[in-house]
Write a protein that holds these residues in place. Sequence first.
Motif, mmCIF file in Angstrom:
data_model
loop_
_atom_site.group_PDB
_atom_site.id
_atom_site.type_symbol
_atom_site.label_atom_id
_atom_site.label_comp_id
_atom_site.label_asym_id
_atom_site.label_seq_id
_atom_site.Cartn_x
_atom_site.Cartn_y
_atom_site.Cartn_z
ATOM 1 N N GLY A 167 28.753 -58.688 8.026
ATOM 2 C CA GLY A 167 28.915 -57.879 6.831
ATOM 3 C C GLY A 167 28.152 -56.577 6.866
ATOM 4 O O GLY A 167 27.049 -56.507 7.408
ATOM 5 N N PRO A 168 28.749 -55.555 6.264
ATOM 6 C CA PRO A 168 28.070 -54.265 6.179
ATOM 7 C C PRO A 168 26.983 -54.302 5.113
ATOM 8 O O PRO A 168 27.060 -55.064 4.158
ATOM 9 N N GLY A 207 23.147 -54.518 -0.575
ATOM 10 C CA GLY A 207 24.009 -55.690 -0.701
ATOM 11 C C GLY A 207 24.964 -55.800 0.468
ATOM 12 O O GLY A 207 25.072 -54.879 1.287
ATOM 13 N N MET A 208 25.619 -56.947 0.553
ATOM 14 C CA MET A 208 26.610 -57.185 1.614
ATOM 15 C C MET A 208 27.853 -57.788 0.972
ATOM 16 O O MET A 208 27.803 -58.914 0.458
ATOM 17 N N PRO A 209 28.971 -57.055 0.966
ATOM 18 C CA PRO A 209 30.181 -57.553 0.317
ATOM 19 C C PRO A 209 30.591 -58.942 0.820
ATOM 20 O O PRO A 209 30.736 -59.166 2.008
ATOM 21 N N GLY A 210 30.737 -59.864 -0.129
ATOM 22 C CA GLY A 210 31.243 -61.197 0.180
ATOM 23 C C GLY A 210 30.221 -62.200 0.663
ATOM 24 O O GLY A 210 30.508 -63.396 0.705
ATOM 25 N N LEU A 211 29.020 -61.760 1.025
ATOM 26 C CA LEU A 211 28.031 -62.698 1.565
ATOM 27 C C LEU A 211 27.611 -63.720 0.511
ATOM 28 O O LEU A 211 27.571 -64.920 0.780
ATOM 29 N N ARG A 212 27.299 -63.269 -0.679
ATOM 30 C CA ARG A 212 26.864 -64.171 -1.743
ATOM 31 C C ARG A 212 27.956 -65.206 -2.032
ATOM 32 O O ARG A 212 27.688 -66.397 -2.097
ATOM 33 N N ARG A 213 29.169 -64.733 -2.182
ATOM 34 C CA ARG A 213 30.299 -65.621 -2.492
ATOM 35 C C ARG A 213 30.509 -66.660 -1.380
ATOM 36 O O ARG A 213 30.689 -67.847 -1.658
ATOM 37 N N VAL A 253 25.455 -55.396 9.493
ATOM 38 C CA VAL A 253 25.939 -54.227 10.228
ATOM 39 C C VAL A 253 25.614 -53.004 9.377
ATOM 40 O O VAL A 253 26.076 -52.898 8.239
ATOM 41 N N GLY A 254 24.773 -52.124 9.925
ATOM 42 C CA GLY A 254 24.360 -50.967 9.139
ATOM 43 C C GLY A 254 23.999 -49.773 9.996
ATOM 44 O O GLY A 254 24.101 -49.807 11.223
ATOM 45 N N LEU A 255 23.552 -48.727 9.322
ATOM 46 C CA LEU A 255 23.194 -47.489 10.015
ATOM 47 C C LEU A 255 21.781 -47.522 10.584
ATOM 48 O O LEU A 255 21.508 -46.913 11.598
ATOM 49 N N ILE A 270 17.299 -58.214 2.236
ATOM 50 C CA ILE A 270 18.625 -58.054 1.630
ATOM 51 C C ILE A 270 19.401 -59.359 1.736
ATOM 52 O O ILE A 270 20.032 -59.804 0.775
ATOM 53 N N VAL A 271 19.346 -59.988 2.896
ATOM 54 C CA VAL A 271 20.044 -61.267 3.089
ATOM 55 C C VAL A 271 19.489 -62.310 2.129
ATOM 56 O O VAL A 271 20.244 -63.010 1.444
ATOM 57 N N ARG A 272 18.185 -62.418 2.044
ATOM 58 C CA ARG A 272 17.550 -63.430 1.170
ATOM 59 C C ARG A 272 17.971 -63.265 -0.287
ATOM 60 O O ARG A 272 18.113 -64.245 -1.012
#
Length: 183
Positions: free
Chosen positions: A51-52, A57-63, A82-84, A99-101
């Motif tokens: 996920g970006p 945040g990361m779209p869809g990760l929480r869900r 995946v980021g800059l 961010i993941v946590r």
Amino acid sequence: MGTILIVHGSKYGASKRYADECARRLRTSAIRFKDCADTALRRADVVIYFGPVFAGGMPGLRRTTKRVAALSRPPRVIIVTVGLGDPSLPGNTEHLRGIVRQQVPPSIADVAECFHLRGGIDYTRLSLTHRIMMWMMYQHEKRIPRDQWTTDTRMFNETYGGAVDMVDFQTLTPIMASLGVAD
């Protein structure tokens, strides 16, 4: 190794490119988080989520991870950001893990393996909201005196408004190794 399910939350393509390459190497396919059925999650022995990272945040990760946590037998979870930002720079990996946590239920966060890859950006493809967010970030970053720029600040300021692609499939090697698969 068992059944591997590769899920992505790609918005502009870098996460999907990594997910597709990982799937190719593992002789499977990658799917968008919106298309991921509960039956696929139940059958998986390993779920790899690409996920970006957008504005913390990361779209869809929480869900996706909430659904995984609700399973009677949760699979092994691998989360790939995946980021800059360069994950090899001091502080960046810790920031990404934070961010993941924030996105993942504690039962998953405590056991998930995390990998951090570099993506890219093409300002001509950004949504209006994302263009505004990047403009606001640029307004902040360009005020930092040049002699205080970090490697990430320099890259951001020098590429703002253009396009940069840092996708590197060789950075999938540690993920393959974690799965016990030779590259």
